[in-house]
Design an enzyme around this catalytic site. Structure first.
Site, PDB file in Angstrom:
ATOM      1  CG  ASP A 132      -1.971   0.939   1.247  1.00 27.72           C
ATOM      2  OD1 ASP A 132      -2.265   1.473   0.287  1.00 27.72           O
ATOM      3  OD2 ASP A 132      -2.500   1.443   2.181  1.00 27.72           O
ATOM      4  CG  ASP A 166      -4.374  -2.795   2.942  1.00 29.43           C
ATOM      5  OD1 ASP A 166      -5.459  -2.473   2.038  1.00 29.43           O
ATOM      6  OD2 ASP A 166      -3.535  -2.092   3.524  1.00 29.43           O
TER       7      ASP A 166
END
Length: 788
Positions: free
Chosen positions: A476, A679
């Site tokens: 990310d 996530d």
């Protein structure tokens, strides 16, 4: 628990419990620890006014022989907490409600969960050390008597052959019938459970050598003439059986000590937490209380040099905290009112008043310890190979030993039966697969402890093994590559407006907004010492910006669409704004009373460690993909600056999960690194999920690996550790496989036609123990491996 204790459990030693004393009264046997029905047992003894009850005459006899030993052990013993379950270090699938031996490999079961830190020495290690000492003490003179003539020491000649044989018998008997008792128990269990293992071979080998020698001593006349040596005596192998036992105990003691050392990382972490905390009462008085008495909401004083007792929030004071135990970073972190502090970290200089937030098992330190403890008992897939080989290997070895005996007995030179017995016993001993069984668990246990020290928390051995083979890493952007907190980076004034005044207008207006970009602008103004004004008539236009009155002027702040709606031309600053966006920054126009006044830019700064970490990950063979919910322009700007291989922008959490599935369908092995919250689906879908924790997220269930310090250097360390661990396991398995593959035929006598000698059972035992020691030593090298 002693092996006498395990002996009772192994043989099903129990009492019916049908005829209880009044009240169903039971007592604990001080020797083996079993619960004894006071109303049933016949075996009682009174000593110094106290009556003791025993489960058997054997326990009573042992107690009478040395009562102080058992009473001291009883007084010092720390019982396991109620509900404790026990598991095998080599076979975690074996879980029992009470101590005992593993039905698969025979190892002593260990308590599950986190060690208390004060549970004392491993009772198996204490027992085996005592048995090793006795074995070694008796085996040395045995060895001198039996092997002395070969090296010019005529002890046997001085004693005389008949007396020497009886002396060997006297020395070897306590070793085989007492010291080696745990070996025979485990060997018996391996037969009963149809689970052949190293103890199968040891018990058969030692038993065969000793039984043959006893018969040869007591009734030598039953042996044919070709068996007889000097003075008509039949050669005996008491020294082989005793020395084998002593050498096996040596290997076991070294192994148990090594297993204790692998837990040193857990104990070191446990020791970081202080045993007491200084609690401030409601009336302002202070007192030191045990750590377990601290509750959430308590106010605590942390003085300079003290460790923070629990996870808490600073209420008063300012100090620098050494968080290296959590983050691995040596530089102390400044803490003031409102900042979180973690239990176990060290207060360097100032005094802090903190309010407890998480205590007991909820603290970061407890979660780390729990994760390490569970990982050390977990099982890597590669271990299945060793287990499968062991299952077939032991029966094969027994068959080889039988064949060697038959071949030597039928076709060997005289005395052929002696050669047959020596070769069969040597095969059984040298083939002991203990090194094979140690190869994987020793490496995993050592690696998880080493990882904890480096801020890499491994949830299970499977995650460690998979991460070593991963070829693609998805990261990310926000919070992983970047700091996750937007900051004001640029203030560009236009015309006669100066930067401070421009920033005053922008920050005063944004003070009414809760947007992260607004908070960055306000924080930037405060850092520059700019005094803010009150804003009125505030208006937020979704997707465009904000407007309002500040100090008698109409202010607007936002994107180009916001300016166009207000009729403010921005051509003079458009090119500059595009340049800022190309750098990955968010540029916003500011107008004052309908005239363009300048630009302010905000960005989420890339962590200082990110660029070097990306290069290190490339060197470790990983392709890096950035998957982010940010816009493509910003994401590409960050990726180009860092050398990231591929960018996927504007992605929602489910999009990241689909990306992982797509990559895996194309043959990639994927690891996903994220913050462990948004996530979570992707972390669970990946071959390996890596939670980028900052201390509070160390127990993310969807991740196989958690990094206490939330930057990419943690991934570098995890990758290096994973590769080093798998390499270490393969080295161990190689040593064990090659050793056994070469040792068995040599022990069977394949070299006899060339060199005219057979491998002595003693040499076989020494070689077998040496293989275990070499595996242990190789695994312990992971404690010092450099992790990036």
């Amino acid at each position: 628990m002693t092996h006498d204790d395990k002996h009772h459990h192994a043989l099903g030693h129990h009492h019916s419990g049908k005829a209880h004393a009044p009240g169903g009264m039971t007592a604990r046997d001080p020797v083996c620890g079993m619960a004894v029905d006071v109303g049933e047992t016949e075996h009682t003894l009174e000593r110094e006014g106290e009556r003791f009850h025993f489960c058997s005459a054997g326990c009573k006899d042992r107690f009478e022989t040395d009562p102080d030993r058992y009473l001291k052990a009883r007084d010092e013993a720390e019982p396991a907490p109620k509900g404790t379950r026990y598991t095998c270090p080599m076979h975690p699938q074996i879980v029992r409600d009470r101590p005992g031996s593993c039905p698969i490999c025979g190892m002593a079961l260990e308590p599950m969960g986190v060690p208390t830190g004060d549970e004392g020495p491993n009772p198996e290690l204490v027992d085996f050390t005592r048995r090793f000492q006795v074995s070694a003490l008796l085996a040395v003179p045995l060895l001198l008597i039996a092997m002395g003539p070969m090296v010019g020491l005529p002890f046997r000649h001085w004693i005389g052959e008949p007396a020497a044989v009886w002396l060997e018998f006297a020395l070897a008997t306590p070793v085989v019938l007492w010291a080696a008792l745990p070996f025979f128990e485990r060997g018996y269990e391996s037969f009963v459970n149809r689970s052949p293992n190293m103890w199968t071979l040891i018990s058969i080998g030692v038993g065969a050598a000793y039984a043959y020698s006893v018969v040869a001593t007591l009734v030598p006349g039953i042996f044919p003439a070709q068996f007889r040596g000097e003075g008509g005596a039949v050669p005996v192998y008491f020294e082989a059986s005793a020395v084998i036992v002593a050498l096996v105990f040596l290997g076991q003691v070294l192994e148990l000590r090594a297993r204790e050392r692998t837990g040193s990382a857990i104990r070191a972490l446990l020791d970081l937490a202080p045993k007491t905390a200084r609690r401030i009462a409601e009336d302002g008085s202070e007192a030191d209380v045990p750590l377990e008495d601290v509750k959430a909401g308590d106010r605590l004083r942390v003085r300079p040099g003290d460790s923070v007792p629990v996870d808490a929030t600073v209420e008063e004071g300012r100090s620098s905290i050494d968080e290296s135990m959590i983050t691995g970073e040596p530089v102390p972190v400044e803490k003031a009112g409102g900042d979180p502090v973690t239990g176990g970290t060290l207060n360097k200089n100032g005094t802090l008043i903190v309010r407890a937030e998480r205590v007991g098992s909820e603290t970061v330190l407890s979660q780390i310890v729990d994760m390490v403890a569970k990982a050390q008992r977990s099982r890597a897939p590669i271990q299945g190979l060793a287990d499968r080989v062991s299952f077939y290997f032991v029966p094969t070895v027994v068959l080889v030993a039988i064949l060697a005996f038959i071949v030597w007995a039928l076709f060997g030179p005289e005395p052929s039966m002696v050669f047959a017995i020596v070769s069969a016993v040597s095969v059984l001993i040298i083939a002991c697969p203990c090194a094979l069984g140690l190869a994987t668990p020793m490496s995993i246990m050592t690696a998880t402890g080493r990882g904890a020290q480096a801020g890499v928390l491994i949830k299970d051995a499977e995650a460690l093994e998979r991460f070593a083979g991963v070829d693609t890493l998805i990261v990310d952007k926000t919070g992983t590559l970047t700091e996750g907190r937007p900051r004001l980076t640029d203030v560009i004034a236009s015309g006669e407006m100066d930067e401070d005044r421009l920033l005053m207008f922008a920050a005063s207006l944004e003070r009414g907004s809760e947007h992260p970009l607004a908070e960055a602008i306000v924080a930037g103004a405060e850092d520059r010492g700019i005094t803010l004004e009150k804003s009125d008539d505030f208006d937020a236009v979704t997707g465009k910006g904000v407007a309002g009155d500040v100090a008698g002027h109409r202010i607007a702040l936002g994107n180009r669409a916001m300016m166009e709606d207000a009729g403010v031309p921005v051509e003079s600053l458009a090119e500059r704004a595009d340049a800022l966006r190309a750098e990955g920054k968010t540029a916003m126009f500011v107008s004052v009373d309908g005239e363009i006044a300048g630009l302010v830019a905000v960005a989420d700064p890339v962590k200082k460690t990110t660029a070097d970490a990306i290069r290190a990950l490339h060197d470790l063979g990983l392709k890096i993909i950035m998957a982010t919910g940010d816009n493509a322009r910003t994401a590409k700007a960050v990726a180009e600056r860092l050398g990231i291989d591929e960018v996927r922008a504007d992605m929602l959490p489910e999009g990241k999960q689909k990306l992982i599935e797509e990559l895996r369908e194309n043959g990639a092995s994927v690891a996903m690194a994220g913050d462990g919250v948004n996530d979570a689906p992707a972390l669970a879908a990946a071959d390996v999920g890596i939670a980028m924790g900052t201390g509070a997220d160390v127990a993310v269930e969807s991740a196989g690996i958690t990094l206490v310090k939330g930057d990419l250097n943690g991934i570098v360390r995890a990758r290096a550790l994973a590769q080093a661990t798998i390499r270490n396991i393969k080295e161990n398995l190689f040593f064990a496989f090659v050793y056994n593959a070469l040792g068995v035929p040599v022990a069977a006598g394949i070299l006899y036609p060339v060199f005219g000698t057979l491998l002595s059972p003693m040499i076989a035992a020494a070689a077998m123990s040496l293989s275990s020691v070499s595996v242990i030593a190789n695994a312990l090298r992971l404690r010092t491996v450099r992790l990036g």
